[in-house]
Design an enzyme around this catalytic site. Structure first.
Site, PDB file in Angstrom:
ATOM      1  N   PRO A   1       0.796  -1.221   0.000  1.00 41.14           N
ATOM      2  CA  PRO A   1       0.000   0.000   0.000  1.00 41.14           C
ATOM      3  C   PRO A   1       0.835   1.281   0.000  1.00 41.14           C
ATOM      4  O   PRO A   1       1.859   1.376   0.684  1.00 41.14           O
ATOM      5  CB  PRO A   1      -0.816  -0.090   1.294  1.00 41.14           C
ATOM      6  N   ASN A   2       0.379   2.227  -0.787  1.00 35.45           N
ATOM      7  CA  ASN A   2       0.922   3.584  -0.887  1.00 35.45           C
ATOM      8  C   ASN A   2       2.280   3.670  -1.574  1.00 35.45           C
ATOM      9  O   ASN A   2       2.807   4.764  -1.763  1.00 35.45           O
ATOM     10  CB  ASN A   2       0.984   4.271   0.483  1.00 35.45           C
TER      11      ASN A   2
ATOM     12  N   ARG B   1       5.173  10.950  -2.712  1.00 35.89           N
ATOM     13  CA  ARG B   1       4.763  10.711  -1.324  1.00 35.89           C
ATOM     14  C   ARG B   1       5.890  11.054  -0.362  1.00 35.89           C
ATOM     15  O   ARG B   1       6.922  10.394  -0.337  1.00 35.89           O
ATOM     16  CB  ARG B   1       4.396   9.238  -1.158  1.00 35.89           C
TER      17      ARG B   1
ATOM     18  N   TYR C   1      10.677   9.164   2.059  1.00 37.38           N
ATOM     19  CA  TYR C   1      10.796   8.052   1.119  1.00 37.38           C
ATOM     20  C   TYR C   1      11.688   8.332  -0.085  1.00 37.38           C
ATOM     21  O   TYR C   1      11.917   7.435  -0.890  1.00 37.38           O
ATOM     22  CB  TYR C   1       9.397   7.624   0.652  1.00 37.38           C
TER      23      TYR C   1
ATOM     24  N   ASN D   1       8.391  -5.228  -0.201  1.00 38.40           N
ATOM     25  CA  ASN D   1       8.178  -4.062   0.651  1.00 38.40           C
ATOM     26  C   ASN D   1       6.686  -4.044   0.959  1.00 38.40           C
ATOM     27  O   ASN D   1       5.882  -3.607   0.136  1.00 38.40           O
ATOM     28  CB  ASN D   1       8.604  -2.761  -0.023  1.00 38.40           C
TER      29      ASN D   1
ATOM     30  N   ASP E   1       0.903 -15.256   5.859  1.00 37.73           N
ATOM     31  CA  ASP E   1       0.628 -16.661   5.589  1.00 37.73           C
ATOM     32  C   ASP E   1       1.024 -17.038   4.163  1.00 37.73           C
ATOM     33  O   ASP E   1       1.573 -18.117   3.932  1.00 37.73           O
ATOM     34  CB  ASP E   1      -0.850 -16.976   5.826  1.00 37.73           C
TER      35      ASP E   1
ATOM     36  N   GLU F   1      12.710  -8.737   2.999  1.00 36.73           N
ATOM     37  CA  GLU F   1      11.833  -7.604   3.308  1.00 36.73           C
ATOM     38  C   GLU F   1      12.648  -6.316   3.190  1.00 36.73           C
ATOM     39  O   GLU F   1      13.772  -6.235   3.696  1.00 36.73           O
ATOM     40  CB  GLU F   1      11.267  -7.742   4.717  1.00 36.73           C
TER      41      GLU F   1
ATOM     42  N   HIS G   1      12.446  -1.910   3.409  1.00 31.85           N
ATOM     43  CA  HIS G   1      11.741  -0.660   3.741  1.00 31.85           C
ATOM     44  C   HIS G   1      12.639   0.506   3.365  1.00 31.85           C
ATOM     45  O   HIS G   1      13.849   0.475   3.639  1.00 31.85           O
ATOM     46  CB  HIS G   1      11.396  -0.608   5.233  1.00 31.85           C
TER      47      HIS G   1
ATOM     48  N   ARG H   1      11.325   5.804  13.445  1.00 30.63           N
ATOM     49  CA  ARG H   1      10.037   6.471  13.240  1.00 30.63           C
ATOM     50  C   ARG H   1       9.083   6.138  14.382  1.00 30.63           C
ATOM     51  O   ARG H   1       9.490   5.720  15.454  1.00 30.63           O
ATOM     52  CB  ARG H   1       9.485   6.058  11.879  1.00 30.63           C
TER      53      ARG H   1
ATOM     54  N   ARG I   1       5.575   1.343  14.171  1.00 27.11           N
ATOM     55  CA  ARG I   1       6.284   0.764  13.022  1.00 27.11           C
ATOM     56  C   ARG I   1       7.442  -0.154  13.437  1.00 27.11           C
ATOM     57  O   ARG I   1       8.164  -0.653  12.601  1.00 27.11           O
ATOM     58  CB  ARG I   1       6.854   1.876  12.143  1.00 27.11           C
TER      59      ARG I   1
END
Length: 145
Positions: free
Chosen positions: A10-11, A18, A23, A73, A86, A97, A99, A106, A110
């Site tokens: 998302p986003n 953004r 980011y 991500n 899952d 993973e 980020h 932050r 999170r």
């Protein structure tokens, strides 16, 4: 041609616009191209999926079972993406993973990922470059067929 899955939650489709102070200014297209460049020497392709819906991301994991690995991500789904967790638990290949921001620098909410314990590794806080590092790590881990 072998492929890696580049999965963004998302986003992340609005990267570049953004909150660039958090980011960065790289777009998701920029990131995808950088990962493609990184893995092309191995003869790999990239299957890039971004969706704001957790169900669509679960479907993307299922639909890309035959990829050699994944860079994920999950965005905010890192904290409560149980169905994504899952799906990734069942995914038969290594995945990392990623980020863009250092999530531990932050807000406190999170600071815990429900996905990270399943991942080969986690890269956070290195901006778009983290995806390239994840691609290199997957190539090292997977080796040559």
């Amino acid at each position: 041609m072998p492929s890696i899955l580049l999965l963004n939650g998302p986003n992340l489709g609005i990267l570049g616009r953004r909150e660039p102070e958090i980011y960065g200014t790289a777009t998701l297209t920029d990131i995808q191209r950088a990962v493609e460049k990184e893995v092309s020497a191995r003869g790999w392709d990239v299957v890039a999926v971004q969706h704001d819906s957790e169900g669509a991301l679960v479907g993307a994991v299922h639909d890309n079972w035959d990829t050699v690995g994944a860079i994920v991500n999950p965005g905010a789904l890192m904290m409560a993406g149980w169905s994504l967790r899952d799906a990734l638990a069942a995914y038969p290949r290594p995945w990392i993973e990623v980020h863009l921001s250092n999530v531990w620098a932050r807000e406190r909410f999170r600071h815990e990922s429900v996905l990270a314990p399943l991942a080969l590794g986690l890269i956070a806080g290195l901006g778009a470059h983290g995806y390239e590092l994840a691609a290199r790590a997957l190539m090292m881990r997977i080796g040559r067929p």
